[in-house]
Design a protein around this motif. Structure first.
Motif, PDB file in Angstrom:
ATOM      1  N   UNK A 196     -42.334 118.972  19.385  1.00 55.62           N
ATOM      2  CA  UNK A 196     -41.485 119.960  18.739  1.00 55.62           C
ATOM      3  C   UNK A 196     -41.014 119.591  17.357  1.00 55.62           C
ATOM      4  N   UNK A 197     -41.501 118.501  16.805  1.00 49.84           N
ATOM      5  CA  UNK A 197     -41.062 118.090  15.475  1.00 49.84           C
ATOM      6  C   UNK A 197     -42.124 117.263  14.797  1.00 49.84           C
ATOM      7  N   UNK A 198     -41.999 117.127  13.480  1.00 53.50           N
ATOM      8  CA  UNK A 198     -42.934 116.342  12.687  1.00 53.50           C
ATOM      9  C   UNK A 198     -42.150 115.307  11.891  1.00 53.50           C
ATOM     10  N   UNK A 199     -42.481 114.041  12.078  1.00 55.74           N
ATOM     11  CA  UNK A 199     -41.771 112.958  11.398  1.00 55.74           C
ATOM     12  C   UNK A 199     -42.358 112.726   9.999  1.00 55.74           C
ATOM     13  N   UNK A 200     -41.486 112.386   9.066  1.00 55.83           N
ATOM     14  CA  UNK A 200     -41.958 112.074   7.714  1.00 55.83           C
ATOM     15  C   UNK A 200     -41.034 111.045   7.076  1.00 55.83           C
ATOM     16  N   UNK A 201     -41.548 110.382   6.053  1.00 59.08           N
ATOM     17  CA  UNK A 201     -40.709 109.467   5.276  1.00 59.08           C
ATOM     18  C   UNK A 201     -39.803 110.300   4.383  1.00 59.08           C
ATOM     19  N   UNK A 202     -38.515 110.004   4.424  1.00 61.86           N
ATOM     20  CA  UNK A 202     -37.565 110.734   3.586  1.00 61.86           C
ATOM     21  C   UNK A 202     -36.991 109.834   2.494  1.00 61.86           C
ATOM     22  N   UNK A 203     -37.458 108.598   2.462  1.00 64.15           N
ATOM     23  CA  UNK A 203     -37.060 107.655   1.414  1.00 64.15           C
ATOM     24  C   UNK A 203     -38.282 106.888   0.938  1.00 64.15           C
ATOM     25  N   UNK A 204     -38.290 106.489  -0.320  1.00 66.32           N
ATOM     26  CA  UNK A 204     -39.335 105.607  -0.813  1.00 66.32           C
ATOM     27  C   UNK A 204     -39.169 104.245  -0.158  1.00 66.32           C
ATOM     28  N   UNK A 205     -40.291 103.626   0.179  1.00 65.22           N
ATOM     29  CA  UNK A 205     -40.257 102.311   0.823  1.00 65.22           C
ATOM     30  C   UNK A 205     -41.045 101.332  -0.041  1.00 65.22           C
ATOM     31  N   UNK A 206     -40.373 100.293  -0.480  1.00 60.97           N
ATOM     32  CA  UNK A 206     -41.009  99.264  -1.315  1.00 60.97           C
ATOM     33  C   UNK A 206     -40.952  97.922  -0.615  1.00 60.97           C
ATOM     34  N   UNK A 207     -41.863  97.034  -1.015  1.00 60.87           N
ATOM     35  CA  UNK A 207     -41.882  95.677  -0.464  1.00 60.87           C
ATOM     36  C   UNK A 207     -41.945  94.680  -1.609  1.00 60.87           C
ATOM     37  N   UNK A 208     -41.058  93.696  -1.534  1.00 63.15           N
ATOM     38  CA  UNK A 208     -41.019  92.676  -2.566  1.00 63.15           C
ATOM     39  C   UNK A 208     -41.693  91.415  -2.058  1.00 63.15           C
ATOM     40  N   UNK A 209     -42.757  91.022  -2.728  1.00 63.14           N
ATOM     41  CA  UNK A 209     -43.509  89.826  -2.347  1.00 63.14           C
ATOM     42  C   UNK A 209     -42.756  88.568  -2.766  1.00 63.14           C
ATOM     43  N   UNK A 210     -43.043  87.436  -2.109  1.00 65.44           N
ATOM     44  CA  UNK A 210     -42.400  86.172  -2.483  1.00 65.44           C
ATOM     45  C   UNK A 210     -42.559  85.841  -3.967  1.00 65.44           C
ATOM     46  N   UNK A 211     -43.640  86.338  -4.571  1.00 66.54           N
ATOM     47  CA  UNK A 211     -43.877  86.077  -5.987  1.00 66.54           C
ATOM     48  C   UNK A 211     -42.899  86.833  -6.881  1.00 66.54           C
ATOM     49  N   UNK A 212     -42.228  87.818  -6.296  1.00 67.15           N
ATOM     50  CA  UNK A 212     -41.305  88.644  -7.078  1.00 67.15           C
ATOM     51  C   UNK A 212     -41.864  90.014  -7.395  1.00 67.15           C
TER      52      UNK A 212
END
Length: 225
Positions: free
Chosen positions: A142-158
């Motif tokens: 009955x519903x469809x999920x979606x990303x509602x925020x930007x998602x970023x990943x910070x690597x150990x290198x910066x």
């Protein structure tokens, strides 16, 4: 467009059963040895690594937006051998409240029906046993999920990498997750329409099958004026 659900009837039957994480279902998943529209295997999981949480968020979304599925942690996806999980990984994954808190950070509607279960595989000597964890993701009809925020990943290198953007919707196609296409969108909408029809028919059936001495009260909001 996702494959017809009749392709793998046995796995679909477990997904739709009253106990989708029963012993029989888990043993079948261990021996299945194939990634497809219903199953994804992951060799390891690090609960301290945000990228791993982001990855299973997309997996859960894809399965829920399609026909439901399982993620099996502790099985290598190359040769499907059981390698087991670390104690911290097991502890984190069996805590379903924490799992849902983690994956619901960037998604709407939020997940509420995910379930997980640990399982010690059968071996000749107990000290060689490997514990896996199976996650069950039901279909969200009955519903469809979606990303509602930007998602970023910070690597150990910066360095920072954008993983997902707000508005992204994933579905499951074959053995991988895919960003929804126009054709897939039709599939999702049609599934929701079918779910709505089934809900209406179910309510009508309950009314028809109600005992004769029961009364129906119909409330008309307009009559409140």
């Amino acid at each position: 467009m996702p494959e017809d659900e009749s392709v793998k009837p046995s796995i679909k039957a477990y997904l739709d059963s009253e106990d989708p994480l029963c012993e029989e279902a888990i043993i079948s998943l261990i021996g299945y040895k194939e990634e497809d529209i219903y199953i994804d295997y992951k060799e390891s999981f690090d609960p301290t690594e945000e990228k791993h949480w982001h990855s299973i968020t997309a997996d859960c979304m894809a399965f829920a937006n399609t026909m439901g599925g399982y993620i099996v942690f502790g099985i290598r996806d190359g040769d499907f051998s059981v390698v087991g999980l670390s104690a911290p990984a097991i502890e984190a994954l069996v805590d379903t409240n924490m799992v849902m808190q983690k994956i619901n950070r960037h998604v709407l509607p939020q997940f509420s029906m995910l379930r997980t279960k640990s399982h010690i595989t059968e071996v000749v000597r107990p000290e060689e046993g490997h514990t896996i964890v199976v996650m069950y993701i039901p279909e969200s009809k009955g519903k469809t999920h979606m990303f509602v925020k930007d998602v970023s990943y910070k690597y150990p290198s910066g360095d920072t990498k954008q993983l997902f953007h707000a508005g992204m919707i994933f579905i499951r196609r074959s053995a991988t997750n895919h960003i929804i296409s126009p054709e897939d969108f039709d599939f999702v909408i049609n599934r929701r329409i079918e779910h709505y029809k089934e809900s209406i028919l179910d309510k009508i059936t309950k009314v028809v099958e109600a005992p004769a001495d029961h009364q129906m009260l119909i409330f008309d909001p307009a009559s409140r004026a």
